[in-house]
Write a protein that holds these residues in place. Structure first.
Motif, PDB file in Angstrom:
ATOM      1  N   LEU A 329     -18.161   9.956  18.521  1.00 47.34           N
ATOM      2  CA  LEU A 329     -17.572   8.536  19.026  1.00 47.34           C
ATOM      3  C   LEU A 329     -18.363   7.268  18.201  1.00 47.34           C
ATOM      4  CD1 LEU A 329     -15.465   8.641  21.603  1.00 47.34           C
ATOM      5  CD2 LEU A 329     -14.593   9.083  19.538  1.00 47.34           C
ATOM      6  N   LEU A 330     -19.985   7.216  17.366  1.00 41.69           N
ATOM      7  CA  LEU A 330     -20.245   6.371  17.417  1.00 41.69           C
ATOM      8  C   LEU A 330     -20.016   5.767  16.341  1.00 41.69           C
ATOM      9  CD1 LEU A 330     -24.394   7.684  17.626  1.00 41.69           C
ATOM     10  CD2 LEU A 330     -23.153   5.385  18.629  1.00 41.69           C
ATOM     11  N   PRO A 331     -19.950   4.783  15.550  1.00 43.13           N
ATOM     12  CA  PRO A 331     -19.212   4.226  14.387  1.00 43.13           C
ATOM     13  C   PRO A 331     -19.967   4.559  13.088  1.00 43.13           C
ATOM     14  CG  PRO A 331     -20.526   2.509  15.499  1.00 43.13           C
ATOM     15  CD  PRO A 331     -20.483   3.233  16.536  1.00 43.13           C
ATOM     16  N   MET A 332     -20.158   5.767  12.628  1.00 42.41           N
ATOM     17  CA  MET A 332     -21.049   5.918  11.926  1.00 42.41           C
ATOM     18  C   MET A 332     -20.530   7.176  10.856  1.00 42.41           C
ATOM     19  SD  MET A 332     -24.733   7.756  12.464  1.00 42.41           S
ATOM     20  CE  MET A 332     -24.456   8.707  13.593  1.00 42.41           C
ATOM     21  N   LYS A 333     -19.903   6.754   9.308  1.00 41.35           N
ATOM     22  CA  LYS A 333     -19.119   7.740   9.116  1.00 41.35           C
ATOM     23  C   LYS A 333     -20.611   8.624   8.380  1.00 41.35           C
ATOM     24  CE  LYS A 333     -16.047   7.003   6.352  1.00 41.35           C
ATOM     25  NZ  LYS A 333     -15.200   6.656   5.343  1.00 41.35           N
ATOM     26  N   PRO A 334     -20.318  10.558   8.631  1.00 42.43           N
ATOM     27  CA  PRO A 334     -17.964  10.335   8.253  1.00 42.43           C
ATOM     28  C   PRO A 334     -18.333  11.483  10.011  1.00 42.43           C
ATOM     29  CG  PRO A 334     -20.327  12.278   7.782  1.00 42.43           C
ATOM     30  CD  PRO A 334     -21.147  11.001   8.052  1.00 42.43           C
ATOM     31  N   LEU A 335     -19.261  10.432  10.915  1.00 45.88           N
ATOM     32  CA  LEU A 335     -17.979  11.089  12.217  1.00 45.88           C
ATOM     33  C   LEU A 335     -16.837  10.518  12.335  1.00 45.88           C
ATOM     34  CD1 LEU A 335     -21.597  10.449  13.880  1.00 45.88           C
ATOM     35  CD2 LEU A 335     -20.841  12.834  13.070  1.00 45.88           C
ATOM     36  N   ASP A 336     -16.477  11.105  13.438  1.00 45.51           N
ATOM     37  CA  ASP A 336     -14.946  10.773  13.381  1.00 45.51           C
ATOM     38  C   ASP A 336     -14.462   9.178  14.046  1.00 45.51           C
ATOM     39  OD1 ASP A 336     -13.704  12.585  13.298  1.00 45.51           O
ATOM     40  OD2 ASP A 336     -13.788  13.451  15.298  1.00 45.51           O
ATOM     41  N   GLY A 337     -15.923   8.910  15.000  1.00 52.40           N
ATOM     42  CA  GLY A 337     -16.103   7.358  14.957  1.00 52.40           C
ATOM     43  C   GLY A 337     -15.944   6.340  13.867  1.00 52.40           C
ATOM     44  N   GLY A 338     -16.699   6.736  12.848  1.00 53.05           N
ATOM     45  CA  GLY A 338     -16.955   6.101  12.155  1.00 53.05           C
ATOM     46  C   GLY A 338     -15.959   5.866  11.095  1.00 53.05           C
ATOM     47  N   ILE A 357     -18.521  -3.522   5.814  1.00 55.39           N
ATOM     48  CA  ILE A 357     -18.768  -3.359   6.998  1.00 55.39           C
ATOM     49  C   ILE A 357     -19.383  -2.108   7.430  1.00 55.39           C
ATOM     50  CG2 ILE A 357     -17.989  -4.121   9.130  1.00 55.39           C
ATOM     51  CD1 ILE A 357     -16.142  -6.459   7.914  1.00 55.39           C
ATOM     52  N   VAL A 358     -18.391  -1.208   6.638  1.00 50.66           N
ATOM     53  CA  VAL A 358     -18.400   0.515   7.762  1.00 50.66           C
ATOM     54  C   VAL A 358     -19.667   1.006   7.223  1.00 50.66           C
ATOM     55  CG1 VAL A 358     -17.411   2.363   7.359  1.00 50.66           C
ATOM     56  CG2 VAL A 358     -15.596   0.297   7.868  1.00 50.66           C
ATOM     57  N   SER A 359     -19.900   0.889   5.645  1.00 49.94           N
ATOM     58  CA  SER A 359     -21.311   1.276   5.144  1.00 49.94           C
ATOM     59  C   SER A 359     -22.651   0.663   6.062  1.00 49.94           C
ATOM     60  CB  SER A 359     -20.804   1.574   4.139  1.00 49.94           C
ATOM     61  OG  SER A 359     -22.676   1.507   2.797  1.00 49.94           O
ATOM     62  N   CYS A 360     -22.238  -0.681   6.403  1.00 52.34           N
ATOM     63  CA  CYS A 360     -23.618  -1.550   6.907  1.00 52.34           C
ATOM     64  C   CYS A 360     -23.994  -0.739   8.060  1.00 52.34           C
ATOM     65  CB  CYS A 360     -23.902  -2.978   7.133  1.00 52.34           C
ATOM     66  SG  CYS A 360     -23.784  -3.819   4.957  1.00 52.34           S
ATOM     67  N   VAL A 361     -22.638  -0.570   9.269  1.00 55.35           N
ATOM     68  CA  VAL A 361     -22.830  -0.268  10.172  1.00 55.35           C
ATOM     69  C   VAL A 361     -23.289   0.915   9.872  1.00 55.35           C
ATOM     70  CG1 VAL A 361     -21.697   0.414  12.621  1.00 55.35           C
ATOM     71  CG2 VAL A 361     -21.260  -2.251  11.412  1.00 55.35           C
ATOM     72  N   SER A 362     -23.057   2.007   9.615  1.00 57.55           N
ATOM     73  CA  SER A 362     -23.031   3.889   9.255  1.00 57.55           C
ATOM     74  C   SER A 362     -24.694   3.351   9.349  1.00 57.55           C
ATOM     75  CB  SER A 362     -22.341   3.808   8.286  1.00 57.55           C
ATOM     76  OG  SER A 362     -20.766   4.673   8.689  1.00 57.55           O
ATOM     77  N   TRP A 363     -25.374   2.669   8.404  1.00 58.10           N
ATOM     78  CA  TRP A 363     -26.923   2.949   7.837  1.00 58.10           C
ATOM     79  C   TRP A 363     -27.588   2.355   8.816  1.00 58.10           C
ATOM     80  CZ3 TRP A 363     -28.176   6.275   4.554  1.00 58.10           C
ATOM     81  CH2 TRP A 363     -27.706   6.339   3.466  1.00 58.10           C
ATOM     82  N   LEU A 364     -26.850   1.686   9.524  1.00 59.62           N
ATOM     83  CA  LEU A 364     -27.951   0.617  10.632  1.00 59.62           C
ATOM     84  C   LEU A 364     -27.794   2.581  11.750  1.00 59.62           C
ATOM     85  CD1 LEU A 364     -29.265  -0.995  12.646  1.00 59.62           C
ATOM     86  CD2 LEU A 364     -27.201  -2.139  13.204  1.00 59.62           C
ATOM     87  N   MET A 365     -27.005   3.113  12.088  1.00 61.39           N
ATOM     88  CA  MET A 365     -26.804   3.501  13.327  1.00 61.39           C
ATOM     89  C   MET A 365     -27.231   5.108  12.924  1.00 61.39           C
ATOM     90  SD  MET A 365     -24.885   2.822  16.288  1.00 61.39           S
ATOM     91  CE  MET A 365     -25.427   0.981  15.533  1.00 61.39           C
ATOM     92  N   ILE A 366     -27.375   5.313  11.636  1.00 57.81           N
ATOM     93  CA  ILE A 366     -28.525   6.327  10.669  1.00 57.81           C
ATOM     94  C   ILE A 366     -29.389   6.302  11.166  1.00 57.81           C
ATOM     95  CG2 ILE A 366     -28.561   7.834   8.818  1.00 57.81           C
ATOM     96  CD1 ILE A 366     -26.082   7.251   7.950  1.00 57.81           C
TER      97      ILE A 366
END
Length: 385
Positions: A329-338, A357-366
């Motif tokens: 559930l982390l806001p990180m694509k390709p996870l469901d949370g993302g 926004i999603v791209s930036c947050v995903s890369w930060l989480m990764i």
């Protein structure tokens, strides 16, 4: 040869067989990704979904806000773990049977494989059941291997998903992790019943049993799996808590004398691979349990140990479904949370801004996850070879 080598050999063999016999085995090969699709079990998913579509929809009406709350909690915990990263490892590889020095988690091979298999099946079937309950088609079901990471998938009809309302999509995306948490809750209830009732009644502690000698650790070549430690430096240890309490009062470099059921051995401790200030002797242990004589006379040994192993399996089903379900559930694509995060942003924010926004947050989480995994596992893995 440590178990990690067996995994490497196994996955290399799988790739070779899949590539050589891809047509016969109906395997799709996309670089390091192997996929095998099937139409089997689609009818089973349909029957479960159509048994009570309203129940599944209303259940996931609760699941959507629960997923968002869990997403926020996971982001907080992930950032918080950076603070404690230098004190102790915050990440581990979920490979059953692989004991990485310094890793906070060791998953037994049998219970771990069964738990991980259930985790993947329940997660993907959750997506499929919610999709069919809302009229979204399922094209295929299958298994996937990405490098050394196995998984399962349910392939939805893209046109149906595209036409679906936002609420329908959110229910489908939230279903996987919510089903994992539901399975974890069931396993937890069974675990509590067994550990609070039958196991205390049937077993008594008798020392500390070595469940794993860490490859490359101070005890390798000295101690062995299955030994029962009865005392440490003359200090009697009746269970794991007593052993940990004693070791916490020692320092790296101390000689540790262990009296076991197979003799007395001396190990020179070192610093933990991930925290050099703490004593490390390179073993994992658990309280050694024996069936009480009175219970053995009534039930024998088979029933008590069956229920004990069932409790152990339930523990790992609970633990792995919680860990993976929440991580997903982390806001990180390709996870469901993302994907959920992206779908929620689209409600008020234009598509082009949402994507950024999603791209930036995903890369930060990764980046954070990668840092935690590398720092928490690489030192231990290097010690294994």
């Amino acid at each position: 040869m440590n178990v990690l080598w067996y995994y490497i050999i196994f996955f290399i063999s799988v790739y070779i067989v899949a590539i050589l016999f891809r047509n016969k085995l109906k395997v799709d090969v996309y670089g390091p990704i192997l996929m095998r699709r099937t139409q089997k079990m689609k009818g089973w998913i349909d029957s479960i979904a159509q048994a009570s579509p309203r129940f599944w929809r209303w259940t996931m009406n609760i699941g959507i806000p629960a997923s968002v709350i869990c997403m926020g909690i996971m982001v907080y915990l992930l950032i918080l773990s950076l603070k404690y990263m230098l004190q102790a490892p915050q990440a581990a590889l979920l490979l059953p049977g692989v004991d990485i020095p310094g890793s906070p988690i060791y998953i037994p091979i049998f219970s771990g494989i069964v738990a991980l298999a259930l985790l993947m099946v329940v997660h993907e079937f959750g997506h499929g059941i919610l999709a069919r309950a809302q009229g979204v088609g399922v094209k295929s079901i299958g298994v996937i291997l990405v490098a050394i990471l196995p998984g399962a998938f349910v392939e939805l009809d893209e046109e149906d998903v595209e036409k679906a309302k936002r609420s329908v999509k959110l229910r489908i995306y939230a279903a996987g992790s919510m089903f994992n948490l539901g399975l974890a809750a069931i396993a937890w209830v069974v675990l509590i019943i067994l550990t609070m009732s039958f196991i205390p009644y049937a077993f008594q502690s008798d020392g500390l049993k070595i469940t794993s000698v860490t490859p490359g650790g101070p005890s390798e070549g000295i101690l062995q799996d299955g030994m029962v430690i009865q005392s440490i430096n003359g200090y009697s240890v009746g269970n794991r808590t007593a052993a940990n309490k004693f070791l916490n009062n020692t320092s790296p470099g101390d000689k540790i004398t262990l009296t076991t059921n197979q003799g007395t051995y001396t190990v020179t401790s070192t610093g933990n691979p991930n925290n050099a200030s703490t004593t490390y002797i390179g073993i994992r242990g658990d309280t050694n349990l024996v069936v009480k004589p009175s219970v053995a006379q009534t039930y024998g040994d088979v029933i008590p140990w069956f229920l004990y192993n069932l409790a152990d399996l339930c523990y790992w089903i609970y633990a792995l479904n919680i860990m993976v379900g929440l991580f997903n559930l982390l806001p990180m694509k390709p996870l469901d949370g993302g994907i959920i995060f992206e779908e929620l942003l689209r409600y008020k924010i234009p598509e082009n801004i949402t994507g950024k926004i999603v791209s930036c947050v995903s890369w930060l989480m990764i980046g954070i996850v990668t840092l935690l995994i590398v720092y928490g596992t690489v030192p231990g893995i290097m010690q294994m070879f």
